[in-house]
Motif scaffolding. Structure first.
Motif, mmCIF file in Angstrom:
data_model
loop_
_atom_site.group_PDB
_atom_site.id
_atom_site.type_symbol
_atom_site.label_atom_id
_atom_site.label_comp_id
_atom_site.label_asym_id
_atom_site.label_seq_id
_atom_site.Cartn_x
_atom_site.Cartn_y
_atom_site.Cartn_z
ATOM 1 N N THR A 1 -8.753 5.185 0.462
ATOM 2 C CA THR A 1 -7.939 5.552 -0.703
ATOM 3 C C THR A 1 -7.042 4.433 -1.218
ATOM 4 O O THR A 1 -6.177 4.671 -2.068
ATOM 5 C CB THR A 1 -7.076 6.783 -0.366
ATOM 6 O OG1 THR A 1 -6.258 6.480 0.775
ATOM 7 C CG2 THR A 1 -7.953 7.986 -0.071
ATOM 8 N N TYR B 1 -5.247 4.412 -5.135
ATOM 9 C CA TYR B 1 -3.804 4.123 -5.111
ATOM 10 C C TYR B 1 -3.498 3.014 -6.119
ATOM 11 O O TYR B 1 -2.583 3.124 -6.946
ATOM 12 C CB TYR B 1 -3.445 3.689 -3.693
ATOM 13 C CG TYR B 1 -1.988 3.761 -3.306
ATOM 14 C CD1 TYR B 1 -1.291 4.962 -3.323
ATOM 15 C CD2 TYR B 1 -1.319 2.621 -2.866
ATOM 16 C CE1 TYR B 1 0.031 5.031 -2.927
ATOM 17 C CE2 TYR B 1 -0.003 2.678 -2.455
ATOM 18 C CZ TYR B 1 0.672 3.877 -2.483
ATOM 19 O OH TYR B 1 1.976 3.932 -2.086
ATOM 20 N N PRO C 1 1.756 6.820 -7.800
ATOM 21 C CA PRO C 1 0.904 7.558 -6.864
ATOM 22 C C PRO C 1 1.709 8.559 -6.048
ATOM 23 O O PRO C 1 2.908 8.407 -5.828
ATOM 24 C CB PRO C 1 0.336 6.461 -5.960
ATOM 25 C CG PRO C 1 0.567 5.179 -6.677
ATOM 26 C CD PRO C 1 1.785 5.387 -7.509
ATOM 27 N N ARG D 1 2.828 8.844 0.301
ATOM 28 C CA ARG D 1 1.985 8.854 1.488
ATOM 29 C C ARG D 1 2.838 8.661 2.731
ATOM 30 O O ARG D 1 3.958 8.151 2.670
ATOM 31 C CB ARG D 1 0.938 7.742 1.394
ATOM 32 C CG ARG D 1 0.020 7.896 0.201
ATOM 33 C CD ARG D 1 -1.047 6.838 0.177
ATOM 34 N NE ARG D 1 -1.990 7.077 -0.907
ATOM 35 C CZ ARG D 1 -3.160 6.481 -1.014
ATOM 36 N NH1 ARG D 1 -3.529 5.606 -0.092
ATOM 37 N NH2 ARG D 1 -3.962 6.740 -2.017
ATOM 38 N N ASN E 1 0.102 2.371 5.472
ATOM 39 C CA ASN E 1 0.482 2.615 4.081
ATOM 40 C C ASN E 1 1.759 1.869 3.717
ATOM 41 O O ASN E 1 1.928 1.445 2.572
ATOM 42 C CB ASN E 1 0.680 4.121 3.859
ATOM 43 C CG ASN E 1 -0.633 4.873 3.819
ATOM 44 O OD1 ASN E 1 -1.671 4.325 3.455
ATOM 45 N ND2 ASN E 1 -0.605 6.143 4.194
ATOM 46 N N ALA F 1 1.987 -0.545 0.511
ATOM 47 C CA ALA F 1 3.001 -0.307 -0.523
ATOM 48 C C ALA F 1 3.878 -1.538 -0.712
ATOM 49 O O ALA F 1 4.192 -1.932 -1.856
ATOM 50 C CB ALA F 1 3.853 0.896 -0.140
ATOM 51 N N LEU G 1 7.413 2.471 -4.596
ATOM 52 C CA LEU G 1 6.479 3.497 -4.163
ATOM 53 C C LEU G 1 7.134 4.370 -3.100
ATOM 54 O O LEU G 1 7.712 3.866 -2.132
ATOM 55 C CB LEU G 1 5.212 2.844 -3.610
ATOM 56 C CG LEU G 1 4.404 2.047 -4.639
ATOM 57 C CD1 LEU G 1 3.333 1.210 -3.960
ATOM 58 C CD2 LEU G 1 3.763 2.983 -5.659
#
Length: 306
Positions: free
Chosen positions: A182, A186, A196, A199, A241, A245, A257
């Motif tokens: 993903t 994103y 987005p 997460r 993540n 980010a 983010l």
């Protein structure tokens, strides 16, 4: 000449790119995709091929002097797993048939990190016995079956099988809205000016940038000798993540983010692949880390749809 099936897809195209960079002549096949990536244009021969057509596959040997095969072609499972297995198994068997008919030196085939599902050890390495386990997707089940089918089919032929347990590869040419890896969707949301969905900061996985995966496969295909049959192909590290980010924020002015602390599934760690065998036998080291991969991908996507 080296044949790369599925050579206009993400992994195939980057493998072909690396092979041409090593001075190899390359022919790539594709069935549905006809657009040649800009970084390959003019550097490879391109053949339209339905992998399930045995006669058409074998006819390539009359046109090209093929000495190695990298079999990366495959389809996406639909609602009927039997139809998927029938299609991709036919393609695999035709590729193996061609390898035997042409007497190639080496046959490298895409397997998967999914083979290790069920092993609690981290990182996953090639010496682990593969467990019986419930597999999440039909494609993972097929990749697990690819290995013994390939080895048995090439026994006694003198053709060297190389089983590529490929990790989670992402980068240029991947589905920009991929539901599996993903990172691309994103980035797609950010490029559309959207924010987005938040997460979990510490969720992640073994994300290998496509250029690195292609170079690793090219090294395994062209190596003079290989002391092993099975090789993990990936980054050899875990990315989160949070790191992704932070890399996006670093190259996008004003971007912030949202992240949810921790992991969605609670304490623990995501598995990743040990690539020490690959490094020792070929000298491979990843050229990209999270920061440089994200920056390269965003640059690519600003002028390319996928």
């Amino acid at each position: 000449m080296i044949l790369v099936t599925g050579g206009l897809g993400m992994i195939g195209a980057h493998t072909a790119l690396a092979l041409t960079g090593f001075g190899q002549e390359v022919v790539v096949t594709s069935h549905r995709r006809g657009d040649v990536p800009s970084f390959l244009a003019g550097d490879v021969a391109v053949e339209t091929l339905d992998m399930t057509d045995r006669d058409a596959f074998l006819a390539l040997g009359k046109k090209y002097d093929i000495t190695e095969i990298v079999h990366l072609a495959g389809s996406s499972p639909g609602e009927d797993p039997i139809a998927f297995f029938r299609h991709d198994l036919a393609g695999l068997l035709n590729a193996l048939d061609a390898a035997r008919a042409w007497g190639v030196r080496r046959f490298a085939v895409a397997s998967s990190l999914g083979n290790y599902i069920g092993r609690p050890e981290i990182p996953w390495h090639e010496e682990l016995a593969l467990p019986e386990a419930d597999l999440p997707l039909a494609i993972v089940a097929f990749k697990k079956a690819v290995e013994p089918i390939t080895v048995q089919s090439l026994q006694g032929t003198g053709i060297e099988p190389v089983l590529l347990r490929i990790g989670s590869v992402w980068g240029p040419l991947m589905d920009p809205e991929s539901p599996i890896i993903t990172i691309a969707p994103y980035v797609s949301a950010i490029l559309r000016g959207e924010k987005p969905e938040a997460r979990y900061a510490d969720d992640g996985g073994d994300f290998c940038y496509a250029a690195d995966a292609g170079r690793a496969i090219a090294l395994l295909t062209t190596a003079k000798t290989l002391p092993h049959r099975v090789y993990n192909v990936s980054s050899g590290t875990r990315s989160t993540n949070r790191q992704i980010a932070e890399a996006l924020e670093a190259i996008t002015p004003g971007l912030h983010l949202d992240l949810i602390p921790g992991r969605q599934s609670g304490p623990g760690a995501d598995p990743y692949l040990d690539i020490s065998r690959l490094a020792t036998d070929t000298g491979f080291t990843p050229a990209f880390n999270v920061t440089t991969a994200v920056a390269d991908y965003v640059t690519w996507r600003t002028t390319n749809p996928r």
